[in-house]
Enzyme design. Structure first.
Site, PDB file in Angstrom:
ATOM      1  N   HIS A 291       0.838  -1.189   0.000  1.00 10.10           N
ATOM      2  CA  HIS A 291       0.000   0.000   0.000  1.00 10.10           C
ATOM      3  C   HIS A 291       0.875   1.241   0.000  1.00 10.10           C
ATOM      4  CE1 HIS A 291      -0.102   1.164   4.510  1.00 10.10           C
ATOM      5  NE2 HIS A 291       0.916   0.366   4.325  1.00 10.10           N
TER       6      HIS A 291
ATOM      7  N   CYS B 153       6.201   6.506   4.234  1.00  2.17           N
ATOM      8  CA  CYS B 153       5.097   5.624   3.846  1.00  2.17           C
ATOM      9  C   CYS B 153       4.287   6.193   2.686  1.00  2.17           C
ATOM     10  CB  CYS B 153       4.184   5.340   5.040  1.00  2.17           C
ATOM     11  SG  CYS B 153       5.026   4.442   6.350  1.00  2.17           S
TER      12      CYS B 153
ATOM     13  N   HIS C 179       3.774  -4.911   3.836  1.00  5.40           N
ATOM     14  CA  HIS C 179       3.822  -5.422   5.207  1.00  5.40           C
ATOM     15  C   HIS C 179       3.444  -6.890   5.214  1.00  5.40           C
ATOM     16  CE1 HIS C 179       4.123  -1.452   7.074  1.00  5.40           C
ATOM     17  NE2 HIS C 179       3.186  -1.041   6.236  1.00  5.40           N
TER      18      HIS C 179
ATOM     19  N   HIS D 165      -1.450 -10.809  -0.726  1.00  2.00           N
ATOM     20  CA  HIS D 165      -0.631 -10.579  -1.910  1.00  2.00           C
ATOM     21  C   HIS D 165      -1.322  -9.638  -2.898  1.00  2.00           C
ATOM     22  CE1 HIS D 165       1.569 -13.920  -0.168  1.00  2.00           C
ATOM     23  NE2 HIS D 165       2.608 -13.398  -0.808  1.00  2.00           N
TER      24      HIS D 165
END
Length: 147
Positions: free
Chosen positions: A14, A33, A41, A80
């Site tokens: 993300h 981020c 993650h 995934h």
């Protein structure tokens, strides 16, 4: 009342970004981020159900059912995947772990028997967790939760 917990793992990518903010505001708020290529993650999801122990089965919920619910509602959707690119909900809501918790709660609540879902805990890293119990959700939140 008794609680039963099931832990699962999933990996997802993300980018923390809010389209309502400027590029500079996104960089200031989300820091590294907000990298244009995103990041990933290895999440840990703990799903906790709560209820009375059934006298006939000796269970609050059948673990096989709990495993199936988590697989169908969560893992088949997020594992995934790029949350922002692959899941419509995150095109409107920044893919923070807080919003991921809301998304997962709604997905699970839709397929589980009413009132059994008690809490979810999502670990984004070994140091960062979000604990969510479904408070404050409205019908429109459920309507917006699409894959």
């Amino acid at each position: 009342m008794t609680c039963v917990s099931r832990t699962e793992h999933f990996s997802a990518a993300h980018r923390l970004n809010n389209s309502l903010l400027s590029a500079e505001e996104n960089r200031q708020i989300f820091g590294k981020c907000n990298h244009p290529n995103g990041h990933g993650h290895n999440y840990i999801l703990e799903t906790i159900v709560r209820g009375p122990v059934d006298a006939r089965t000796g269970m609050v919920a059948n673990i096989s059912d709990l495993k199936h619910w988590i697989q169908a509602a969560v893992l088949d959707v997020v594992d995934h995947r790029n949350l922002d690119a692959d899941i419509e909900y995150f095109r409107v809501h920044p893919s923070t772990t807080e919003n991921l918790a809301v998304f997962i709660w709604i997905r699970l609540a839709r397929i589980m028997p009413p009132g059994i879902l008690y809490q979810i805990i999502i670990s984004e890293t070994a140091k960062n967790k979000v604990i969510y119990s479904g408070e404050g959700l409205t019908d429109s939140d459920y309507d917006e939760c699409v894959v």
